[in-house]
Motif scaffolding. Structure first.
Motif, PDB file in Angstrom:
ATOM      1  N   UNK A  92       0.817  -1.223   0.000  1.00 26.46           N
ATOM      2  CA  UNK A  92       0.000   0.000   0.000  1.00 26.46           C
ATOM      3  C   UNK A  92       0.848   1.269   0.000  1.00 26.46           C
ATOM      4  N   UNK A  93       2.013   1.233   0.658  1.00 21.36           N
ATOM      5  CA  UNK A  93       2.826   2.451   0.783  1.00 21.36           C
ATOM      6  C   UNK A  93       3.895   2.570  -0.299  1.00 21.36           C
ATOM      7  N   UNK A  94       4.017   1.548  -1.175  1.00 21.96           N
ATOM      8  CA  UNK A  94       5.063   1.571  -2.214  1.00 21.96           C
ATOM      9  C   UNK A  94       4.988   2.825  -3.074  1.00 21.96           C
ATOM     10  N   UNK A  95       3.778   3.280  -3.383  1.00 23.54           N
ATOM     11  CA  UNK A  95       3.643   4.455  -4.255  1.00 23.54           C
ATOM     12  C   UNK A  95       4.203   5.715  -3.597  1.00 23.54           C
ATOM     13  N   UNK A  96       4.303   5.732  -2.285  1.00 27.20           N
ATOM     14  CA  UNK A  96       4.914   6.881  -1.614  1.00 27.20           C
ATOM     15  C   UNK A  96       6.434   6.807  -1.714  1.00 27.20           C
ATOM     16  N   UNK A  97       6.952   5.564  -1.744  1.00 22.54           N
ATOM     17  CA  UNK A  97       8.393   5.371  -1.949  1.00 22.54           C
ATOM     18  C   UNK A  97       8.784   5.770  -3.373  1.00 22.54           C
ATOM     19  N   UNK A  98       7.994   5.324  -4.366  1.00 21.12           N
ATOM     20  CA  UNK A  98       8.381   5.543  -5.761  1.00 21.12           C
ATOM     21  C   UNK A  98       7.973   6.920  -6.276  1.00 21.12           C
ATOM     22  N   UNK A  99       6.823   7.420  -5.837  1.00 21.79           N
ATOM     23  CA  UNK A  99       6.298   8.662  -6.423  1.00 21.79           C
ATOM     24  C   UNK A  99       6.025   9.759  -5.396  1.00 21.79           C
ATOM     25  N   UNK A 100       6.283   9.460  -4.147  1.00 21.63           N
ATOM     26  CA  UNK A 100       6.131  10.482  -3.096  1.00 21.63           C
ATOM     27  C   UNK A 100       4.730  11.051  -2.974  1.00 21.63           C
ATOM     28  N   UNK A 124      -5.130  11.229 -11.079  1.00 23.83           N
ATOM     29  CA  UNK A 124      -3.757  10.893 -11.418  1.00 23.83           C
ATOM     30  C   UNK A 124      -3.609   9.377 -11.227  1.00 23.83           C
ATOM     31  N   UNK A 125      -2.921   8.688 -12.158  1.00 22.20           N
ATOM     32  CA  UNK A 125      -2.761   7.237 -12.040  1.00 22.20           C
ATOM     33  C   UNK A 125      -1.296   6.910 -11.753  1.00 22.20           C
ATOM     34  N   UNK A 126      -1.059   6.163 -10.684  1.00 29.49           N
ATOM     35  CA  UNK A 126       0.314   5.799 -10.313  1.00 29.49           C
ATOM     36  C   UNK A 126       0.449   4.284 -10.264  1.00 29.49           C
ATOM     37  N   UNK A 127       1.367   3.747 -11.065  1.00 25.49           N
ATOM     38  CA  UNK A 127       1.657   2.311 -11.034  1.00 25.49           C
ATOM     39  C   UNK A 127       3.166   2.164 -10.842  1.00 25.49           C
ATOM     40  N   UNK A 134       6.953   0.657 -10.668  1.00 24.90           N
ATOM     41  CA  UNK A 134       7.569  -0.272 -11.615  1.00 24.90           C
ATOM     42  C   UNK A 134       7.302  -1.723 -11.198  1.00 24.90           C
ATOM     43  N   UNK A 135       7.167  -2.638 -12.181  1.00 22.01           N
ATOM     44  CA  UNK A 135       6.782  -4.016 -11.861  1.00 22.01           C
ATOM     45  C   UNK A 135       7.634  -4.681 -10.774  1.00 22.01           C
ATOM     46  N   UNK A 136       8.943  -4.394 -10.711  1.00 19.16           N
ATOM     47  CA  UNK A 136       9.763  -5.085  -9.691  1.00 19.16           C
ATOM     48  C   UNK A 136       9.455  -4.595  -8.279  1.00 19.16           C
ATOM     49  N   UNK A 137       8.755  -3.451  -8.163  1.00 19.46           N
ATOM     50  CA  UNK A 137       8.338  -3.006  -6.826  1.00 19.46           C
ATOM     51  C   UNK A 137       6.853  -3.285  -6.579  1.00 19.46           C
ATOM     52  N   UNK A 138       6.160  -3.793  -7.636  1.00 20.80           N
ATOM     53  CA  UNK A 138       4.758  -4.212  -7.474  1.00 20.80           C
ATOM     54  C   UNK A 138       4.703  -5.657  -6.989  1.00 20.80           C
ATOM     55  N   UNK A 139       5.603  -6.500  -7.508  1.00 21.16           N
ATOM     56  CA  UNK A 139       5.640  -7.888  -7.029  1.00 21.16           C
ATOM     57  C   UNK A 139       6.335  -7.901  -5.666  1.00 21.16           C
ATOM     58  N   UNK A 140       6.273  -9.049  -4.982  1.00 20.16           N
ATOM     59  CA  UNK A 140       6.801  -9.095  -3.617  1.00 20.16           C
ATOM     60  C   UNK A 140       8.290  -8.756  -3.588  1.00 20.16           C
ATOM     61  N   UNK A 141       8.651  -7.903  -2.649  1.00 16.27           N
ATOM     62  CA  UNK A 141      10.049  -7.468  -2.513  1.00 16.27           C
ATOM     63  C   UNK A 141      10.231  -6.950  -1.093  1.00 16.27           C
TER      64      UNK A 141
END
Ligand code: KG4
Ligand code: ZN
Length: 352
Positions: A116-124, A296-299, A301-308
């Motif tokens: 859920x918080x990945x988009x804040x890491x990648x796109x702030x 606004x649409x934020x996706x 990158x795939x390597x941060x969408x899959x488990x990591x």
């Protein structure tokens, strides 16, 4: 600030070091796909054993790649659930051992909060935002209102979306994991040559259902003339399946946008995360919904969408900044809803 993150809740053994500013210093992921491929799905016992044998090396690798010594770390974050409990225990015990030996704060992170918080890491991006979380184990629409603050608008009443891709692939004799295999085959086929249902499309609410779609794939295959499945049929079934899933996702997400806007009139972002977010057809369906609704649409990158583990380290950063550390008696959790207050999804076919 530097935080070590550890992820072992499913079939990836992962470790990463992330800074307080969101710089990913290392992000090491070892997939167990080869171990599980012969069974066409994840075998929990095999997963737990593979985590035990790989995790120490993966952590050492992540620390080396991050050029970080243990005494430079500020805390250790680990997935504390939900997930396959054998794997979660392996990660939690290892993180606790590091925290105890190095006298570091310990953070038990909800795996779903990591996504859920990945988009804040990648796109702030700022809170609140609408999140579609789509993976092998989860299909949820959530309003992310803050760290630890979630409002679940909908979930699946049966199979998860990734599970539907994986089972469809298996029925068609395609490789595991099924999502990428179905997407690849679909590129050579056309939707509409076969007809598959769009479960719950047009109905109120934001829940999902995929088991009827899976059954329809099976009956479609059974109705084909006997003999080996032709490659063209496989491609056309995959194309129709993917188009059905994309239609359903657009429909459910549109309803969720209405619910999001009525709760947060200023909310302006739609985020997708989880392994299925790698799917191009689903991404473009979502981007279409976002465009038509002025979001606004934020996706990521795939390597941060899959488990990591970078997402776990980052959720650790967000929690650590708020002083939300955990005690070493934390018990691993097989189930851990982000929004414990959310109503359970109604049964398919029954008006709630
Ligand atoms: O988030 P994830 O890596 O692990 C879980 O937490 O489940 O998601 C894995 C799921 C699998 O079901 C896989 O088939 C699906 O994501 N997946 C895809 C694609 N890539 C991975 N599904 C559809 N299209 C893809 N390109
Ligand atoms: Zn996941």
């Amino acid at each position: 600030m530097k935080i070590l993150g550890i992820e072992t809740s499913c079939d990836e053994t992962a470790a990463a070091v992330v800074t307080g500013e969101g710089e990913i210093l290392s992000n090491v992921v070892r997939s167990q796909v080869e171990e599980h491929a012969p069974y066409g799905g994840i075998v929990p016992e095999i997963a737990a054993r593979a985590h035990v044998s790989a995790l120490d090396h993966i952590i050492a690798d992540a620390m080396t790649k991050a050029r970080t010594a243990y005494d430079e770390l500020d805390a250790v974050a680990v997935t504390g659930g939900p997930g396959l409990i054998g794997g979660v225990i392996v990660g939690v015990m290892t993180a606790k051992a590091i925290a105890a030996a190095r006298n570091l704060p310990f953070l038990a992170v909800n795996h779903l909060e990591g996504h859920a918080l990945t988009a804040r890491l990648t796109d702030g991006i700022e809170f609140p935002y609408l999140l579609l979380l789509v993976s092998g184990g989860h299909t949820q629409l959530l309003i992310v209102e803050g760290v630890g603050k979630y409002c679940r608008l909908g979930t699946t009443i049966d199979d998860a979306i990734g599970e539907a891709f994986d089972k469809t692939a298996k029925m068609l004799g395609l490789n595991y994991p099924g999502g990428p295999a179905v997407e690849k085959a679909a590129n050579d086929g056309s939707p509409g040559k076969f007809s598959l249902p769009r479960p719950l499309k047009g109905r109120d609410g934001c829940d999902f259902s995929f088991s009827g779609l899976k059954t329809a794939v099976r009956t479609t295959i059974e109705k084909l003339p006997s003999g080996a499945l032709k490659e063209a049929d496989i491609a056309d079934i995959c194309a129709e399946f993917q188009s059905a899933v994309a239609d359903v996702v657009s429909d459910r997400v549109s309803n969720a946008v209405t619910a999001f806007r009525s709760r947060h009139p200023i909310g302006n972002t739609l985020v997708v995360s989880g392994g299925v977010a790698a799917n191009t057809a689903i991404r473009s369906a979502l981007s279409g919904v976002a465009d038509s609704q002025n979001l606004q649409f934020v996706a990521p990158p795939p390597n941060l969408c899959t488990d990591n583990a970078a997402m776990i380290a980052w959720a650790g950063v967000e929690r650590f900044k708020l002083g939300l550390t955990d005690q070493l008696d934390f018990a691993p959790r097989p189930r851990w809803p982000l929004d414990p207050e959310a109503p359970t999804a109604p049964f398919a076919g029954v008006k709630a």
